[in-house]
Design an enzyme around this catalytic site. Structure first.
Site, PDB file in Angstrom:
ATOM      1  N   LYS A  39      -8.743   7.666  -4.228  1.00 40.50           N
ATOM      2  CA  LYS A  39      -7.800   6.349  -4.377  1.00 40.50           C
ATOM      3  C   LYS A  39      -9.470   5.627  -3.497  1.00 40.50           C
ATOM      4  O   LYS A  39      -9.626   5.642  -2.645  1.00 40.50           O
ATOM      5  CB  LYS A  39      -7.309   5.228  -4.459  1.00 40.50           C
ATOM      6  CG  LYS A  39      -6.579   3.659  -4.411  1.00 40.50           C
ATOM      7  CD  LYS A  39      -5.730   3.403  -3.902  1.00 40.50           C
ATOM      8  CE  LYS A  39      -5.689   3.011  -2.797  1.00 40.50           C
ATOM      9  NZ  LYS A  39      -6.378   1.839  -2.117  1.00 40.50           N
ATOM     10  N   ASP A  66      -9.449   1.206  -7.770  1.00 38.88           N
ATOM     11  CA  ASP A  66      -9.043   0.295  -7.343  1.00 38.88           C
ATOM     12  C   ASP A  66      -9.022  -0.905  -7.078  1.00 38.88           C
ATOM     13  O   ASP A  66      -9.620  -1.751  -5.974  1.00 38.88           O
ATOM     14  CB  ASP A  66      -7.791   0.741  -5.171  1.00 38.88           C
ATOM     15  CG  ASP A  66      -6.415  -0.280  -6.018  1.00 38.88           C
ATOM     16  OD1 ASP A  66      -6.287  -0.745  -6.557  1.00 38.88           O
ATOM     17  OD2 ASP A  66      -6.092  -0.026  -5.018  1.00 38.88           O
ATOM     18  N   LEU A  67      -9.587  -1.145  -7.797  1.00 38.50           N
ATOM     19  CA  LEU A  67     -10.745  -3.048  -8.004  1.00 38.50           C
ATOM     20  C   LEU A  67      -9.747  -4.329  -8.328  1.00 38.50           C
ATOM     21  O   LEU A  67      -9.698  -5.174  -7.668  1.00 38.50           O
ATOM     22  CB  LEU A  67     -12.067  -2.971  -8.810  1.00 38.50           C
ATOM     23  CG  LEU A  67     -13.052  -2.232  -7.824  1.00 38.50           C
ATOM     24  CD1 LEU A  67     -14.138  -2.516  -8.581  1.00 38.50           C
ATOM     25  CD2 LEU A  67     -13.356  -3.084  -6.343  1.00 38.50           C
ATOM     26  N   LYS A  68      -8.438  -3.424  -9.238  1.00 42.08           N
ATOM     27  CA  LYS A  68      -7.660  -4.742  -9.529  1.00 42.08           C
ATOM     28  C   LYS A  68      -8.364  -5.745 -10.217  1.00 42.08           C
ATOM     29  O   LYS A  68      -8.747  -6.717  -9.663  1.00 42.08           O
ATOM     30  CB  LYS A  68      -6.392  -4.965  -8.219  1.00 42.08           C
ATOM     31  CG  LYS A  68      -6.122  -3.835  -7.689  1.00 42.08           C
ATOM     32  CD  LYS A  68      -4.732  -4.701  -6.776  1.00 42.08           C
ATOM     33  CE  LYS A  68      -4.578  -3.014  -6.170  1.00 42.08           C
ATOM     34  NZ  LYS A  68      -4.957  -2.499  -4.766  1.00 42.08           N
ATOM     35  N   ASP A  71      -9.399 -11.258 -14.786  1.00 39.72           N
ATOM     36  CA  ASP A  71     -10.829 -11.587 -14.781  1.00 39.72           C
ATOM     37  C   ASP A  71     -10.875 -12.175 -15.804  1.00 39.72           C
ATOM     38  O   ASP A  71     -10.017 -12.109 -16.804  1.00 39.72           O
ATOM     39  CB  ASP A  71     -12.232 -11.556 -14.583  1.00 39.72           C
ATOM     40  CG  ASP A  71     -13.081 -12.788 -13.963  1.00 39.72           C
ATOM     41  OD1 ASP A  71     -13.192 -14.062 -14.590  1.00 39.72           O
ATOM     42  OD2 ASP A  71     -13.814 -12.584 -13.073  1.00 39.72           O
ATOM     43  N   THR A 130       3.081  -5.389  -3.234  1.00 40.27           N
ATOM     44  CA  THR A 130       4.152  -5.162  -3.251  1.00 40.27           C
ATOM     45  C   THR A 130       3.904  -6.219  -1.435  1.00 40.27           C
ATOM     46  O   THR A 130       5.101  -5.857  -0.761  1.00 40.27           O
ATOM     47  CB  THR A 130       4.094  -3.850  -2.100  1.00 40.27           C
ATOM     48  OG1 THR A 130       2.880  -3.562  -1.403  1.00 40.27           O
ATOM     49  CG2 THR A 130       4.088  -2.767  -3.205  1.00 40.27           C
ATOM     50  N   ARG A 192       5.540   6.778   2.571  1.00 40.88           N
ATOM     51  CA  ARG A 192       6.291   7.149   4.158  1.00 40.88           C
ATOM     52  C   ARG A 192       6.916   9.111   4.090  1.00 40.88           C
ATOM     53  O   ARG A 192       7.959   8.700   3.730  1.00 40.88           O
ATOM     54  CB  ARG A 192       6.821   6.263   5.443  1.00 40.88           C
ATOM     55  CG  ARG A 192       5.325   5.270   5.251  1.00 40.88           C
ATOM     56  CD  ARG A 192       4.265   5.859   6.070  1.00 40.88           C
ATOM     57  NE  ARG A 192       2.612   4.412   6.144  1.00 40.88           N
ATOM     58  CZ  ARG A 192       2.154   4.881   5.544  1.00 40.88           C
ATOM     59  NH1 ARG A 192       1.532   5.689   3.963  1.00 40.88           N
ATOM     60  NH2 ARG A 192       0.822   3.704   6.089  1.00 40.88           N
ATOM     61  N   GLY A 221      -2.383   7.607   1.372  1.00 42.37           N
ATOM     62  CA  GLY A 221      -3.576   6.841   3.239  1.00 42.37           C
ATOM     63  C   GLY A 221      -3.348   7.686   4.306  1.00 42.37           C
ATOM     64  O   GLY A 221      -3.731   8.926   4.833  1.00 42.37           O
ATOM     65  N   ARG A 222      -3.340   6.407   5.526  1.00 44.49           N
ATOM     66  CA  ARG A 222      -3.082   6.789   6.856  1.00 44.49           C
ATOM     67  C   ARG A 222      -1.844   8.084   7.510  1.00 44.49           C
ATOM     68  O   ARG A 222      -2.680   8.647   7.891  1.00 44.49           O
ATOM     69  CB  ARG A 222      -2.310   5.461   7.046  1.00 44.49           C
ATOM     70  CG  ARG A 222      -3.570   4.399   7.755  1.00 44.49           C
ATOM     71  CD  ARG A 222      -3.406   3.009   8.132  1.00 44.49           C
ATOM     72  NE  ARG A 222      -2.449   2.644   7.105  1.00 44.49           N
ATOM     73  CZ  ARG A 222      -1.767   1.309   6.964  1.00 44.49           C
ATOM     74  NH1 ARG A 222      -2.153   0.252   8.231  1.00 44.49           N
ATOM     75  NH2 ARG A 222      -0.675   0.991   6.168  1.00 44.49           N
TER      76      ARG A 222
HETATM   77  O1  C5P Z   1      -2.629   4.036   4.431  1.00 45.12           O
HETATM   78  P1  C5P Z   1      -0.862   3.730   3.285  1.00 45.12           P
HETATM   79  O2  C5P Z   1      -0.575   5.142   2.802  1.00 45.12           O
HETATM   80  O3  C5P Z   1      -0.533   2.424   3.548  1.00 45.12           O
HETATM   81  O4  C5P Z   1      -2.064   3.248   1.930  1.00 45.12           O
HETATM   82  C1  C5P Z   1      -2.098   2.763   0.815  1.00 45.12           C
HETATM   83  C2  C5P Z   1      -3.153   2.722   0.042  1.00 45.12           C
HETATM   84  O5  C5P Z   1      -2.481   1.671  -1.207  1.00 45.12           O
HETATM   85  C3  C5P Z   1      -4.447   1.632   0.775  1.00 45.12           C
HETATM   86  O6  C5P Z   1      -5.551   1.334  -0.025  1.00 45.12           O
HETATM   87  C4  C5P Z   1      -3.558   0.439  -0.329  1.00 45.12           C
HETATM   88  O7  C5P Z   1      -4.226  -0.827  -0.506  1.00 45.12           O
HETATM   89  C5  C5P Z   1      -2.388   0.406  -1.451  1.00 45.12           C
HETATM   90  N1  C5P Z   1      -1.712  -0.154  -1.918  1.00 45.12           N
HETATM   91  C6  C5P Z   1      -0.242  -0.026  -1.666  1.00 45.12           C
HETATM   92  N2  C5P Z   1       0.494  -1.358  -2.019  1.00 45.12           N
HETATM   93  C7  C5P Z   1      -0.149  -1.696  -2.884  1.00 45.12           C
HETATM   94  C8  C5P Z   1      -0.930  -1.190  -3.586  1.00 45.12           C
HETATM   95  C9  C5P Z   1      -2.279  -0.485  -2.908  1.00 45.12           C
HETATM   96  O8  C5P Z   1      -0.482   0.272   0.121  1.00 45.12           O
HETATM   97  N3  C5P Z   1       0.786  -2.854  -3.376  1.00 45.12           N
END
Ligand code: C5P
Length: 245
Positions: A39, A66-68, A71, A130, A192, A221-222
């Protein structure tokens, strides 16, 4: 279900939340043998330029932009038309932009891809960020309904417009699945594994739980990006997905 027979690695999207082109291409190189979906969000695009997404695509990654988009319909049409010429795998649009806007987005992907040899990208509609609480929804946005009702309403709208899927939190998977059936793809961020830190995610869910509840894709992500051994962390997430399929 649309992707019931996909492998664990087909169900994961790695959030490429890094800052530079070099970091992004290194990440792709390192992890792509194990998972192809990445993403690319507005932060990376703003810091490294859109070319980074094109480069990742050329490396063989399936890139979700993911530019959401949100417009007037014509502008969203032009944006998705342009994005669809790069061979990206998927993109996001805000469902709250309305039926006409979501339809314009989808039409843009089809017409844009038609000018190339690529398939049109999948369109995922964001139901509700979220980070928005029920109190904010009610008081700031003056939407007098519960988060789950709002998410379901947006998901139904996205489905009606013809979107391929929606982005929803782990909490709403069941409601969306019940209201929209099995053909709508559900993509879940805020995931997570039990061994990872929560970071700033408050309403998170484990990979296994998200898949068991009916998520088609999870975004992580992290927990992977910041692991000492990213491939090892990625494999642990894939194992957890496998345990739930
Ligand atoms: O690092 P982490 O696992 O929290 O990353 C989650 C990714 O999903 C990030 O890029 C965040 O911007 C995106 N995201 C999110 N919650 C949302 C929509 C997108 O965490 N509702």
């Amino acid at each position: 279900m649309k992707n019931a027979n996909q492998s664990p690695s087909d169900r994961l999207i790695i959030a490429a939340d890094v800052r530079t082109r070099d970091e992004a291409t290194l990440l792709t190189e390192e992890l792509m043998p194990l998972c192809r979906q990445f993403k690319v969000g507005c932060a990376l695009i703003c810091s490294a330029g859109f070319n980074v997404a094109i480069e990742m695509t050329k490396m063989g990654a399936s890139v979700l932009i993911d530019l959401k988009l949100h417009d007037i319909p014509n502008t969203v049409y032009e944006a998705s038309f342009a994005l669809s010429k790069y061979g990206i795998w998927a993109l996001t649009v805000h469902a709250c932009g309305g039926l006409e806007m979501i339809k314009a987005c989808i039409l843009g992907t089809r017409n844009g891809a038609m000018e190339t040899s690529y398939k049109p990208p999948l369109v995922f509609a964001v139901t509700l960020l979220t980070s928005i609480s029920e109190q904010q929804l009610n008081d700031e946005l003056q939407v007098k309904t519960s988060v789950s009702e709002y998410v379901v309403t947006m998901a139904k709208l996205a489905k009606l417009a013809g979107a391929d899927g929606v982005v929803a939190s782990g909490r709403e998977i069941n409601d969306v699945r019940e209201a929209c059936g099995n053909d709508l793809l559900i993509l879940v961020p805020g995931v997570r594994p039990s061994w990872a830190a929560a970071d700033d995610q408050r309403r998170y869910i484990t990979p296994a739980e998200a898949i068991k509840r009916g998520a088609n894709y999870i975004i992580v992500g992290r927990p992977i990006l910041r692991a000492e051994n990213r491939r090892d962390a990625l494999m642990r997430v894939l194992d957890e997905i496998a345990s739930a399929i």
